[in-house]
Design an enzyme around this catalytic site. Structure first.
Site, PDB file in Angstrom:
ATOM      1  N   TYR A  57     -33.889  -6.361 -36.498  1.00 48.83           N
ATOM      2  CA  TYR A  57     -34.922  -5.443 -36.042  1.00 48.83           C
ATOM      3  C   TYR A  57     -35.541  -4.771 -37.257  1.00 48.83           C
ATOM      4  CZ  TYR A  57     -37.197  -1.368 -33.984  1.00 48.83           C
ATOM      5  OH  TYR A  57     -38.119  -0.427 -33.623  1.00 48.83           O
TER       6      TYR A  57
ATOM      7  N   GLU B 180     -43.919  -2.923 -35.562  1.00 49.63           N
ATOM      8  CA  GLU B 180     -42.552  -3.290 -35.181  1.00 49.63           C
ATOM      9  C   GLU B 180     -42.417  -4.798 -35.074  1.00 49.63           C
ATOM     10  OE1 GLU B 180     -39.815  -1.409 -31.858  1.00 49.63           O
ATOM     11  OE2 GLU B 180     -41.120  -2.909 -30.957  1.00 49.63           O
TER      12      GLU B 180
END
Length: 386
Positions: free
Chosen positions: A109, A197
């Site tokens: 992530y 993101e």
């Protein structure tokens, strides 16, 4: 301004971050043409909607053959996706993105967001990426790693490398992650982003990285510096009332309550909403017409509030400085008469030209309740809306 995944990946690619080969499918009629341009398979067919949780909502389908791609596309077009972010109303799928499926060893992530307490962007990273990253942040916050980004100088390679080392990466993976993190930080700053993101960021057995998904939002206040992104705006993904407010030049955010608010000044608007809640009501919106709105803007702001079917009453709270109370009053009268307003209206006016504003309202024939102060105004509209 939110970007679709395929648009965000264009930004990533320009920043030197590896992405899977893919192609956007922007209408059902384009399916035959797009099928002829597919990169080598297998593929994933992804709904392009401004929400997270697409996979769990059935918005991402796998495809082994071009026929599977066609079937998946026809299934997704027009489908309503309901996620934890959309609420029960969901979002209708109008665009798709088809890209090569990836076979990775691990999902990481990576994100860059503004930390307003620090006054700078912050990199967030984890070795445990995937669909449940929100749960991870709640249950295991120690699994997330952070690195500040200098808003002027960007992120130095040694800082990015130190972040990778804290995450336990080594060898080729460490070098690849260092480069990707620097690219993300640079893209965030160069595009005046509010969020960038990558989840998941795929890690191969050889230590290579590839952005398997991407989410990006740009700061509306900086869009004038990026005219090239204007065609990327997708009004079909936005609240129609938000779009109208943007076009009118007023600040509007729809909420879930029943009391519409029209206020000048963000601080006064927040105080107005707080008092409505304190007295047992729920605001239906945040609406700041600003300090220099003209009658046309005030009229459109009032129309926007009345266009929300949830609104059972309206509170107008104006403290006139640059904004003149008579301009507000004229806008209220024009909009109310145009739409035939039948719900309760409470008005509190103070400041520049207040007596003229009160005269305009009094002689308008509108059914409204004046208020001498904000507390009285909040009490009146909460009682009337019930």
């Amino acid at each position: 301004m939110k970007l679709h995944e395929y648009q965000a990946k264009t930004v990533l690619q320009k920043a030197g971050i590896p992405i899977p080969a893919g192609i956007a499918l922007l209408s059902k009629e384009d399916i035959p043409a797009v099928l002829k341009k597919l990169p080598p398979g297998p593929w994933v067919v992804k709904a392009q909607v401004h929400t997270g949780g697409r996979g769990k909502a059935g918005g991402i389908l796998k495809a082994q053959t071009p026929q599977d791609v066609e079937s998946a596309a026809k299934t997704l077009f027009g489908k309503k996706l309901v996620t934890h972010q959309t609420g029960p109303e969901g979002l209708v799928v109008r665009k798709l993105y088809i890209e090569q499926a990836q076979n990775v060893k691990k999902e990481l992530y990576l994100a860059c967001v503004m930390d307003r307490t620090k006054g700078c962007p912050v990199i967030m990273a984890s070795t445990e990426g995937g669909m449940d990253i929100e749960d991870l942040a709640k249950t295991r916050p120690d699994a997330l790693f952070y690195q500040d980004v200098d808003p002027w100088a960007g992120l130095a390679a040694d800082r990015a490398q130190a972040l990778a080392q804290r995450m336990g990466l080594s060898g080729a993976a460490l070098d690849a992650f260092t480069a990707v993190v620097c690219g993300v930080a640079a893209a965030f700053l160069n595009w005046d982003a509010a969020l960038l993101e990558i989840n998941p960021l795929g890690l191969s057995a050889d230590g290579d990285l590839i952005a398997m998904d991407a989410k990006m939002s740009l700061d509306d206040n900086a869009l004038y510096r990026h005219p090239e992104v204007q065609p990327w705006r997708d009004p079909s993904e936005e609240n129609p009332l938000d779009v109208r407010a943007q076009e009118a030049g007023v600040n509007y955010i729809a909420l879930s309550g029943t009391i519409g608010c029209m206020v000048n000044g963000a601080g006064l608007a927040m105080a107005t909403m707080d008092l409505i809640k304190f007295h047992g009501g729920e605001p239906a919106n945040f609406l700041d017409v600003g300090g220099g709105a003209n009658q046309q803007q005030v009229t459109e702001a009032f129309r926007i509030i009345l266009s929300d079917a949830k609104v059972k009453g309206i509170l107008v709270n104006i403290f006139g400085g640059i904004m003149k109370c008579d301009v507000v009053a004229s806008g209220i009268v024009a909009a109310a008469k145009e739409v035939g307003m039948t719900i309760p209206l409470v008005v509190r006016l103070e400041g520049t030209n207040v007596e003229e504003g009160r005269r305009i309202l009094k002689e308008s024939g509108l059914k409204l309740s004046p208020a001498a102060n904000l507390t009285e105004a909040a009490e009146k509209i909460v009682a009337a809306a019930k």
